[in-house]
Structure formats: structure tokens, C-alpha cells
Design a protein around this motif. Sequence first.
Motif, PDB file in Angstrom:
ATOM      1  N   ASP A  25       8.676 -11.017  11.991  1.00 53.57           N
ATOM      2  CA  ASP A  25       7.628 -10.687  11.671  1.00 53.57           C
ATOM      3  C   ASP A  25       7.741  -9.852  11.769  1.00 53.57           C
ATOM      4  O   ASP A  25       6.423  -8.990   9.999  1.00 53.57           O
ATOM      5  CB  ASP A  25       6.387 -10.989  13.370  1.00 53.57           C
ATOM      6  CG  ASP A  25       5.845 -12.006  13.726  1.00 53.57           C
ATOM      7  OD1 ASP A  25       6.262 -13.473  12.747  1.00 53.57           O
ATOM      8  OD2 ASP A  25       5.474 -11.901  14.570  1.00 53.57           O
ATOM      9  N   ASP A  26       8.715  -8.655  11.989  1.00 58.14           N
ATOM     10  CA  ASP A  26       8.640  -7.471  11.428  1.00 58.14           C
ATOM     11  C   ASP A  26       8.763  -7.343  10.084  1.00 58.14           C
ATOM     12  O   ASP A  26       8.270  -6.509   9.308  1.00 58.14           O
ATOM     13  CB  ASP A  26       9.415  -6.401  12.736  1.00 58.14           C
ATOM     14  CG  ASP A  26       8.678  -6.216  13.881  1.00 58.14           C
ATOM     15  OD1 ASP A  26       7.263  -6.015  13.476  1.00 58.14           O
ATOM     16  OD2 ASP A  26       9.579  -5.199  14.514  1.00 58.14           O
ATOM     17  N   LEU A  27      10.868  -8.527   9.882  1.00 57.39           N
ATOM     18  CA  LEU A  27      11.178  -8.265   8.718  1.00 57.39           C
ATOM     19  C   LEU A  27       9.687  -8.985   7.546  1.00 57.39           C
ATOM     20  O   LEU A  27      10.278  -8.487   6.350  1.00 57.39           O
ATOM     21  CB  LEU A  27      12.253  -9.544   8.950  1.00 57.39           C
ATOM     22  CG  LEU A  27      12.966  -8.628   9.406  1.00 57.39           C
ATOM     23  CD1 LEU A  27      14.155  -9.376   9.995  1.00 57.39           C
ATOM     24  CD2 LEU A  27      14.072  -7.630   9.262  1.00 57.39           C
ATOM     25  N   SER A  28       9.080  -9.892   7.785  1.00 55.84           N
ATOM     26  CA  SER A  28       8.032 -10.722   7.110  1.00 55.84           C
ATOM     27  C   SER A  28       7.069  -9.819   6.740  1.00 55.84           C
ATOM     28  O   SER A  28       7.131  -9.386   5.441  1.00 55.84           O
ATOM     29  CB  SER A  28       7.851 -11.850   8.083  1.00 55.84           C
ATOM     30  OG  SER A  28       6.549 -11.709   6.402  1.00 55.84           O
ATOM     31  N   VAL A  70       9.176  -7.437   4.022  1.00 58.25           N
ATOM     32  CA  VAL A  70       9.082  -8.094   2.737  1.00 58.25           C
ATOM     33  C   VAL A  70       8.726  -8.116   1.991  1.00 58.25           C
ATOM     34  O   VAL A  70       8.379  -7.504   0.431  1.00 58.25           O
ATOM     35  CB  VAL A  70      10.196  -9.515   3.262  1.00 58.25           C
ATOM     36  CG1 VAL A  70      10.036 -10.441   2.097  1.00 58.25           C
ATOM     37  CG2 VAL A  70      11.562  -9.656   3.295  1.00 58.25           C
ATOM     38  N   ALA A  71       6.883  -8.544   2.328  1.00 58.85           N
ATOM     39  CA  ALA A  71       5.966  -8.254   1.535  1.00 58.85           C
ATOM     40  C   ALA A  71       5.088  -6.701   1.115  1.00 58.85           C
ATOM     41  O   ALA A  71       4.622  -6.668   0.219  1.00 58.85           O
ATOM     42  CB  ALA A  71       4.600  -8.548   3.056  1.00 58.85           C
ATOM     43  N   ASP A 123       6.111  -4.998  -6.735  1.00 58.02           N
ATOM     44  CA  ASP A 123       5.288  -5.461  -8.747  1.00 58.02           C
ATOM     45  C   ASP A 123       4.775  -3.772  -8.623  1.00 58.02           C
ATOM     46  O   ASP A 123       4.388  -4.482 -10.346  1.00 58.02           O
ATOM     47  CB  ASP A 123       3.853  -6.250  -7.519  1.00 58.02           C
ATOM     48  CG  ASP A 123       4.809  -7.685  -7.273  1.00 58.02           C
ATOM     49  OD1 ASP A 123       5.102  -8.154  -7.542  1.00 58.02           O
ATOM     50  OD2 ASP A 123       3.482  -8.129  -6.486  1.00 58.02           O
ATOM     51  N   ARG A 124       3.868  -3.486  -8.206  1.00 60.38           N
ATOM     52  CA  ARG A 124       4.007  -1.936  -8.622  1.00 60.38           C
ATOM     53  C   ARG A 124       4.814  -0.764  -9.864  1.00 60.38           C
ATOM     54  O   ARG A 124       4.379  -0.686 -10.575  1.00 60.38           O
ATOM     55  CB  ARG A 124       4.034  -0.784  -7.114  1.00 60.38           C
ATOM     56  CG  ARG A 124       2.840   0.671  -8.031  1.00 60.38           C
ATOM     57  CD  ARG A 124       2.542   1.410  -6.398  1.00 60.38           C
ATOM     58  NE  ARG A 124       3.650   1.794  -5.950  1.00 60.38           N
ATOM     59  CZ  ARG A 124       4.868   3.507  -6.217  1.00 60.38           C
ATOM     60  NH1 ARG A 124       4.584   3.485  -7.924  1.00 60.38           N
ATOM     61  NH2 ARG A 124       5.609   2.865  -5.806  1.00 60.38           N
ATOM     62  N   LEU A 125       6.605  -0.985  -9.610  1.00 60.00           N
ATOM     63  CA  LEU A 125       7.273  -0.738  -9.834  1.00 60.00           C
ATOM     64  C   LEU A 125       7.116  -1.399 -11.193  1.00 60.00           C
ATOM     65  O   LEU A 125       7.963  -0.891 -12.414  1.00 60.00           O
ATOM     66  CB  LEU A 125       8.308  -0.541  -9.673  1.00 60.00           C
ATOM     67  CG  LEU A 125       8.630   0.232  -8.289  1.00 60.00           C
ATOM     68  CD1 LEU A 125       9.870   0.309  -7.401  1.00 60.00           C
ATOM     69  CD2 LEU A 125       8.164   1.726  -8.474  1.00 60.00           C
ATOM     70  N   ASN A 126       7.109  -2.355 -11.141  1.00 62.66           N
ATOM     71  CA  ASN A 126       7.042  -3.613 -12.794  1.00 62.66           C
ATOM     72  C   ASN A 126       5.934  -3.278 -13.688  1.00 62.66           C
ATOM     73  O   ASN A 126       6.314  -3.190 -14.728  1.00 62.66           O
ATOM     74  CB  ASN A 126       7.430  -5.083 -12.132  1.00 62.66           C
ATOM     75  CG  ASN A 126       8.407  -5.536 -12.169  1.00 62.66           C
ATOM     76  OD1 ASN A 126       9.473  -4.936 -12.341  1.00 62.66           O
ATOM     77  ND2 ASN A 126       8.732  -6.630 -11.241  1.00 62.66           N
ATOM     78  N   ARG A 127       4.732  -2.779 -12.885  1.00 61.53           N
ATOM     79  CA  ARG A 127       3.993  -3.064 -13.885  1.00 61.53           C
ATOM     80  C   ARG A 127       3.829  -1.299 -13.969  1.00 61.53           C
ATOM     81  O   ARG A 127       3.601  -1.195 -15.501  1.00 61.53           O
ATOM     82  CB  ARG A 127       2.679  -2.319 -12.641  1.00 61.53           C
ATOM     83  CG  ARG A 127       1.868  -3.963 -12.710  1.00 61.53           C
ATOM     84  CD  ARG A 127       0.470  -4.070 -11.514  1.00 61.53           C
ATOM     85  NE  ARG A 127       0.475  -3.089 -10.764  1.00 61.53           N
ATOM     86  CZ  ARG A 127       0.331  -3.760  -9.170  1.00 61.53           C
ATOM     87  NH1 ARG A 127       1.299  -4.761  -9.263  1.00 61.53           N
ATOM     88  NH2 ARG A 127       0.444  -2.606  -8.785  1.00 61.53           N
ATOM     89  N   ARG A 128       4.585  -0.536 -13.394  1.00 59.97           N
ATOM     90  CA  ARG A 128       4.782   0.757 -14.560  1.00 59.97           C
ATOM     91  C   ARG A 128       5.765   0.555 -15.570  1.00 59.97           C
ATOM     92  O   ARG A 128       5.514   0.932 -16.590  1.00 59.97           O
ATOM     93  CB  ARG A 128       5.253   1.979 -13.578  1.00 59.97           C
ATOM     94  CG  ARG A 128       4.795   2.113 -12.264  1.00 59.97           C
ATOM     95  CD  ARG A 128       4.631   3.419 -11.092  1.00 59.97           C
ATOM     96  NE  ARG A 128       4.231   4.311 -11.824  1.00 59.97           N
ATOM     97  CZ  ARG A 128       5.067   5.643 -10.686  1.00 59.97           C
ATOM     98  NH1 ARG A 128       5.629   5.459  -9.632  1.00 59.97           N
ATOM     99  NH2 ARG A 128       3.585   6.393 -11.215  1.00 59.97           N
ATOM    100  N   VAL A 129       7.136   0.004 -15.259  1.00 61.51           N
ATOM    101  CA  VAL A 129       7.762   0.066 -16.534  1.00 61.51           C
ATOM    102  C   VAL A 129       7.194  -0.755 -17.566  1.00 61.51           C
ATOM    103  O   VAL A 129       7.701  -0.321 -18.435  1.00 61.51           O
ATOM    104  CB  VAL A 129       9.476  -0.655 -15.335  1.00 61.51           C
ATOM    105  CG1 VAL A 129       9.916  -1.666 -16.955  1.00 61.51           C
ATOM    106  CG2 VAL A 129       9.739  -0.399 -14.671  1.00 61.51           C
TER     107      VAL A 129
END
Length: 64
Positions: free
Chosen positions: A16-19, A22-23, A30-36
Amino acid sequence: MEQLEEQIAHLLRAVDDLSDIVAHQQDEIDRLNRRVEMLMRREGEREASGSGGVVVGDERPPHY
């Protein structure tokens, strides 16, 4: 048997912690991809408008 149940409980918590980690990382990716993408679009627009800010050789920048 109790020991196995305890180990399973610890493993489930770790999963659960690893999940969650990862999320969170996926959200950050996703945020960094939008900025790029935004920066790439902005750079493309800047190049298309011909207002490149690159100084070549001993050419003086426009503010001189």
C-alpha cells in the motif's frame, strides 16, 4: 500461523505504501511532462516569431 499473518500484514502495508509512492510519482511525471510541453511550445513560438535571444560570436545583444 500467527507469524505468517503478521508477515502478510506487513507486506500488505508495504504494498500500500509503495502504491501511494508510485501514484505520487506518476502525478509528478504528468506535471513535469505538461511543463516540458508548454516550454517546447513556447520555444517553438519564439523561434517562429524570429525573436531568438541567442548571441552568436561577438555580436552584441539588442539591449546595447
